[in-house]
Design a protein around this motif. Sequence first.
Motif, PDB file in Angstrom:
ATOM      1  N   ALA A  98       0.846  -1.194   0.000  1.00 48.84           N
ATOM      2  CA  ALA A  98       0.000   0.000   0.000  1.00 48.84           C
ATOM      3  C   ALA A  98       0.878   1.239   0.000  1.00 48.84           C
ATOM      4  O   ALA A  98       1.980   1.239   0.553  1.00 48.84           O
ATOM      5  CB  ALA A  98      -0.927   0.015   1.204  1.00 48.84           C
ATOM      6  N   ARG A  99       0.357   2.322  -0.636  1.00 51.02           N
ATOM      7  CA  ARG A  99       1.130   3.563  -0.755  1.00 51.02           C
ATOM      8  C   ARG A  99       0.185   4.749  -0.877  1.00 51.02           C
ATOM      9  O   ARG A  99      -0.867   4.659  -1.511  1.00 51.02           O
ATOM     10  CB  ARG A  99       2.043   3.489  -1.970  1.00 51.02           C
ATOM     11  CG  ARG A  99       2.724   4.786  -2.355  1.00 51.02           C
ATOM     12  CD  ARG A  99       3.728   4.580  -3.478  1.00 51.02           C
ATOM     13  NE  ARG A  99       4.935   3.989  -2.947  1.00 51.02           N
ATOM     14  CZ  ARG A  99       6.025   4.689  -2.599  1.00 51.02           C
ATOM     15  NH1 ARG A  99       6.044   6.003  -2.752  1.00 51.02           N
ATOM     16  NH2 ARG A  99       7.079   4.094  -2.112  1.00 51.02           N
ATOM     17  N   ALA A 100       0.565   5.866  -0.281  1.00 50.61           N
ATOM     18  CA  ALA A 100      -0.148   7.130  -0.442  1.00 50.61           C
ATOM     19  C   ALA A 100       0.895   8.210  -0.665  1.00 50.61           C
ATOM     20  O   ALA A 100       1.958   8.202  -0.036  1.00 50.61           O
ATOM     21  CB  ALA A 100      -0.989   7.451   0.780  1.00 50.61           C
ATOM     22  N   THR A 101       0.616   9.141  -1.573  1.00 51.86           N
ATOM     23  CA  THR A 101       1.603  10.167  -1.907  1.00 51.86           C
ATOM     24  C   THR A 101       0.979  11.554  -1.949  1.00 51.86           C
ATOM     25  O   THR A 101      -0.234  11.710  -2.085  1.00 51.86           O
ATOM     26  CB  THR A 101       2.252   9.883  -3.273  1.00 51.86           C
ATOM     27  OG1 THR A 101       1.244   9.912  -4.291  1.00 51.86           O
ATOM     28  CG2 THR A 101       2.963   8.545  -3.284  1.00 51.86           C
ATOM     29  N   LEU A 102       1.837  12.548  -1.869  1.00 48.67           N
ATOM     30  CA  LEU A 102       1.440  13.938  -1.980  1.00 48.67           C
ATOM     31  C   LEU A 102       2.402  14.608  -2.951  1.00 48.67           C
ATOM     32  O   LEU A 102       3.616  14.571  -2.755  1.00 48.67           O
ATOM     33  CB  LEU A 102       1.509  14.621  -0.611  1.00 48.67           C
ATOM     34  CG  LEU A 102       1.198  16.124  -0.571  1.00 48.67           C
ATOM     35  CD1 LEU A 102      -0.252  16.382  -0.967  1.00 48.67           C
ATOM     36  CD2 LEU A 102       1.479  16.681   0.824  1.00 48.67           C
ATOM     37  N   THR A 103       1.882  15.200  -4.025  1.00 51.82           N
ATOM     38  CA  THR A 103       2.728  15.886  -4.999  1.00 51.82           C
ATOM     39  C   THR A 103       2.278  17.328  -5.160  1.00 51.82           C
ATOM     40  O   THR A 103       1.104  17.652  -4.994  1.00 51.82           O
ATOM     41  CB  THR A 103       2.681  15.200  -6.373  1.00 51.82           C
ATOM     42  OG1 THR A 103       1.328  15.197  -6.848  1.00 51.82           O
ATOM     43  CG2 THR A 103       3.186  13.771  -6.293  1.00 51.82           C
ATOM     44  N   GLU A 104       3.247  18.188  -5.492  1.00 55.13           N
ATOM     45  CA  GLU A 104       2.959  19.593  -5.760  1.00 55.13           C
ATOM     46  C   GLU A 104       3.803  20.047  -6.930  1.00 55.13           C
ATOM     47  O   GLU A 104       5.022  19.910  -6.908  1.00 55.13           O
ATOM     48  CB  GLU A 104       3.279  20.462  -4.532  1.00 55.13           C
ATOM     49  CG  GLU A 104       2.218  20.410  -3.472  1.00 55.13           C
ATOM     50  CD  GLU A 104       2.372  21.558  -2.483  1.00 55.13           C
ATOM     51  OE1 GLU A 104       3.365  22.297  -2.585  1.00 55.13           O
ATOM     52  OE2 GLU A 104       1.499  21.709  -1.632  1.00 55.13           O
ATOM     53  N   GLY A 105       3.161  20.559  -7.963  1.00 55.65           N
ATOM     54  CA  GLY A 105       3.896  21.042  -9.117  1.00 55.65           C
ATOM     55  C   GLY A 105       4.755  19.980  -9.766  1.00 55.65           C
ATOM     56  O   GLY A 105       5.842  20.278 -10.269  1.00 55.65           O
ATOM     57  N   GLY A 106       4.287  18.735  -9.730  1.00 57.65           N
ATOM     58  CA  GLY A 106       5.043  17.648 -10.331  1.00 57.65           C
ATOM     59  C   GLY A 106       6.149  17.102  -9.456  1.00 57.65           C
ATOM     60  O   GLY A 106       6.884  16.198  -9.870  1.00 57.65           O
ATOM     61  N   VAL A 107       6.281  17.616  -8.241  1.00 61.33           N
ATOM     62  CA  VAL A 107       7.316  17.143  -7.313  1.00 61.33           C
ATOM     63  C   VAL A 107       6.667  16.324  -6.205  1.00 61.33           C
ATOM     64  O   VAL A 107       5.702  16.761  -5.583  1.00 61.33           O
ATOM     65  CB  VAL A 107       8.090  18.322  -6.694  1.00 61.33           C
ATOM     66  CG1 VAL A 107       9.093  17.831  -5.656  1.00 61.33           C
ATOM     67  CG2 VAL A 107       8.793  19.111  -7.776  1.00 61.33           C
ATOM     68  N   LEU A 108       7.200  15.145  -5.985  1.00 61.55           N
ATOM     69  CA  LEU A 108       6.711  14.315  -4.893  1.00 61.55           C
ATOM     70  C   LEU A 108       7.127  14.942  -3.578  1.00 61.55           C
ATOM     71  O   LEU A 108       8.312  15.043  -3.275  1.00 61.55           O
ATOM     72  CB  LEU A 108       7.302  12.909  -4.991  1.00 61.55           C
ATOM     73  CG  LEU A 108       6.905  11.961  -3.863  1.00 61.55           C
ATOM     74  CD1 LEU A 108       5.431  11.591  -3.970  1.00 61.55           C
ATOM     75  CD2 LEU A 108       7.753  10.703  -3.905  1.00 61.55           C
ATOM     76  N   VAL A 109       6.179  15.414  -2.792  1.00 58.36           N
ATOM     77  CA  VAL A 109       6.513  16.063  -1.531  1.00 58.36           C
ATOM     78  C   VAL A 109       6.129  15.208  -0.340  1.00 58.36           C
ATOM     79  O   VAL A 109       6.321  15.602   0.801  1.00 58.36           O
ATOM     80  CB  VAL A 109       5.831  17.450  -1.424  1.00 58.36           C
ATOM     81  CG1 VAL A 109       6.377  18.374  -2.490  1.00 58.36           C
ATOM     82  CG2 VAL A 109       4.325  17.331  -1.522  1.00 58.36           C
ATOM     83  N   GLY A 110       5.598  14.026  -0.585  1.00 59.89           N
ATOM     84  CA  GLY A 110       5.283  13.144   0.518  1.00 59.89           C
ATOM     85  C   GLY A 110       4.924  11.759   0.040  1.00 59.89           C
ATOM     86  O   GLY A 110       4.419  11.576  -1.061  1.00 59.89           O
ATOM     87  N   ALA A 111       5.219  10.763   0.852  1.00 62.38           N
ATOM     88  CA  ALA A 111       4.867   9.386   0.533  1.00 62.38           C
ATOM     89  C   ALA A 111       4.809   8.558   1.802  1.00 62.38           C
ATOM     90  O   ALA A 111       5.594   8.757   2.718  1.00 62.38           O
ATOM     91  CB  ALA A 111       5.865   8.774  -0.442  1.00 62.38           C
ATOM     92  N   MET A 112       3.865   7.664   1.855  1.00 65.86           N
ATOM     93  CA  MET A 112       3.722   6.730   2.974  1.00 65.86           C
ATOM     94  C   MET A 112       3.529   5.341   2.379  1.00 65.86           C
ATOM     95  O   MET A 112       2.802   5.183   1.403  1.00 65.86           O
ATOM     96  CB  MET A 112       2.508   7.106   3.834  1.00 65.86           C
ATOM     97  CG  MET A 112       2.140   6.041   4.866  1.00 65.86           C
ATOM     98  SD  MET A 112       0.616   6.469   5.764  1.00 65.86           S
ATOM     99  CE  MET A 112       1.270   7.681   6.905  1.00 65.86           C
TER     100      MET A 112
END
Length: 225
Positions: A98-112
């Motif tokens: 399992a994975r959850a991510t947070l991106t902003e402006g095409g940049v991965l700024v978070g992942a779990m």
Amino acid sequence: MTHSTSVRADAYGETTGGGSTARDERGESGMNGKPGRGLRAAVAAGAAGLLLTACGSGGTAGTTPEGWGTLRTERLTVAHPAAFEEVAPDRGNTHEVARATLTEGGVLVGAMSVEFDHGSLNTVEMAAVGAEARIQLGATPAKTTEIRVAGPGGREEARKITYTFTSRGRAGTPPAGTRLEGVMVTGVDARSRPYLITVNSEEGTLSDRDVTAIVESVTLTVTEK
């Protein structure tokens, strides 16, 4: 009880041995980002109402801040901030489920991420050693703390591992040299199978309260055979 341990692998970069498959700066599991993006505001709003995760008779349940999402797997559940989006597990890591991510402006700024069976590790202590082996070379020595997580048989022993490191600046990740923070929760389920939850973030993105909320949401769901 806490103790410091040496680090020898890469939790936010490449694996350096032992056949483990830690991710590049895609974020093995965690949150990378800058403060003031609305994430903390959402957390603060949800913290006022904690939800109990259902658990079987005789078991305990973790708490989830209202409005947060949940990664649900066949062996455990863990909450993540609402801004994160659940995505497909990393195909380059056969242990990730399992994975959850947070991106902003095409940049991965978070992942779990959640991983199972990341080695032949059938005790909490062995699971912690296996997790520590994922931490990037050059990171500060990991601090490992004994904790308890919710489970079908009551509060179960686990380990929380914290560390800091810097981004390598690969494509789609924070600039090189950006300071990052990581936390892992690891242990074994009722059938002595290891699990690993990893959260990485740019320094200052997550407050202590945020990290505590994630850790306290962990609920093991597998019972003994």
